[in-house]
Write an enzyme that holds these catalytic residues in place. Structure first.
Site, PDB file in Angstrom:
ATOM      1  CB  SER A  83     -22.860 -11.532 -35.987  1.00 32.13           C
ATOM      2  OG  SER A  83     -24.183 -11.071 -35.787  1.00 32.13           O
ATOM      3  CG  HIS A  86     -25.420 -11.002 -31.137  1.00 26.82           C
ATOM      4  ND1 HIS A  86     -25.907 -12.144 -31.738  1.00 26.82           N
ATOM      5  CD2 HIS A  86     -24.780 -10.309 -32.111  1.00 26.82           C
ATOM      6  CE1 HIS A  86     -25.550 -12.151 -33.008  1.00 26.82           C
ATOM      7  NE2 HIS A  86     -24.878 -11.050 -33.268  1.00 26.82           N
TER       8      HIS A  86
END
Length: 316
Positions: free
Chosen positions: A92, A195
């Site tokens: 991430s 996300h």
């Protein structure tokens, strides 16, 4: 082959930077980076509470700064680092740290980008109350079906039967009441459904920032969260960093690629521990080291000496 990885949001803990300030130059560097990051990194990493550093706009610059700082401590000479490291990857927001490590972004632009990313995702998260829960274990198909039933997105696939579900707090509460059979649920220390489609406004903001950054092609293999593939174009790396905030993280595929490339040792930058835990379960026989404090640097240097610069036969 030596691999360097950088953790994502949720890895931070109160005071984790304190021991690093004992190293010469670290405090001064963090203060300089604070001007770019838009927050007091020294305070955030030493005195701030768990609630303060849970704030997305604080956590993300803090994590990238910590990763860059650790990498500088381990590799004072960047040219040496790029000669001995076989691949980099990040989870991430850790992908920004990895991009800097690969030479795609300089430290200033990496911190500029993560500042905008953290603020954009915090604003997007404020629109609707959302969050994330790790689903550990259970049958993969049954887990997927249960998430779909509750309208949740499998935002992270971390391998080894760990899926992170993301959605509204109401959807997550419903999952707690009706979890997949044989699974365990663990709430994550994040402030939104990262996300997922909830982060779409963040993509728009980052798309405007991207053209202002100086980008170079990776000088080290860069393994992408999007599909686990090695990306050789700096422009493509940046494009993926922009779209990544609203797309799932496929860390499972990243680990598969690292194995295929011939990884023999993996060093995780501070605040370390999360990714080495996943790697131990998914890449058997690969040496791992979580660099949590400066006390771990000697062990890290020993791994670099033993595994750095090795050429692998398999290509991604």
């Amino acid at each position: 082959m030596l691999v360097i990885v950088a953790p994502g949001q949720g890895a931070q803990s109160p005071g984790f930077l304190s021991p690093w300030l004992e190293l010469d130059g670290v405090a001064d560097r963090l203060r300089r980076w604070s001007d770019v990051a838009g927050l007091d990194l020294v305070h955030a990493g030493t005195e701030a509470s768990a609630e303060e550093i849970k704030d997305t706009a604080v956590a993300q610059p803090l994590l990238v700064a910590a990763g860059l700082m650790t990498a500088r401590a381990l590799f004072p000479d960047e040219t040496v680092a790029r000669r001995v490291v076989g691949a980099v990857a990040g989870h991430s927001v850790g992908e920004i740290t990895a991009a800097a490590g690969a030479g795609v972004l300089n430290a200033h632009d990496a911190l500029t980008f993560v500042r905008e990313r953290g603020q954009a995702m915090a604003q997007a998260a404020a629109v609707t109350e959302t969050g994330m829960i790790a689903v550990l274990g259970g049958d993969a198909e049954a887990v997927a079906a249960k998430l779909a039933e509750h309208g949740l997105t499998p935002a992270n696939n971390n391998g080894g039967g760990q899926i992170v579900a993301a959605g509204t707090l109401a959807q997550l509460e419903a999952l707690k009441e009706d979890p997949p059979a044989g699974s365990k649920l663990v709430a994550l220390k994040v402030a939104g459904a990262f996300h997922t489609e909830h982060m779409a406004p963040g993509v728009e903001r980052l798309a405007k920032v991207a053209p202002t950054l100086t980008v170079a092609d990776p000088q080290v293999r860069y393994v992408s969260n999007k599909d686990g593939e090695v990306v050789t174009s700096g422009a493509e790396v940046l494009s993926r960093l922009v779209s990544q905030v609203s797309n799932p993280v496929r860390w499972d595929l990243c680990m598969e690629t690292l194995g295929r490339l011939g990884a023999t040792a993996v060093i995780e930058l501070s605040p370390a521990g999360t990714l080495t835990g996943l790697l131990k379960r998914n890449l058997k026989g690969v040496a791992t080291l979580a660099v949590k404090t400066p006390a771990d640097l000697d062990k890290a240097r020993a791994l670099v000496e033993e595994h750095g610069g090795q050429e692998q036969e398999n290509q991604a």
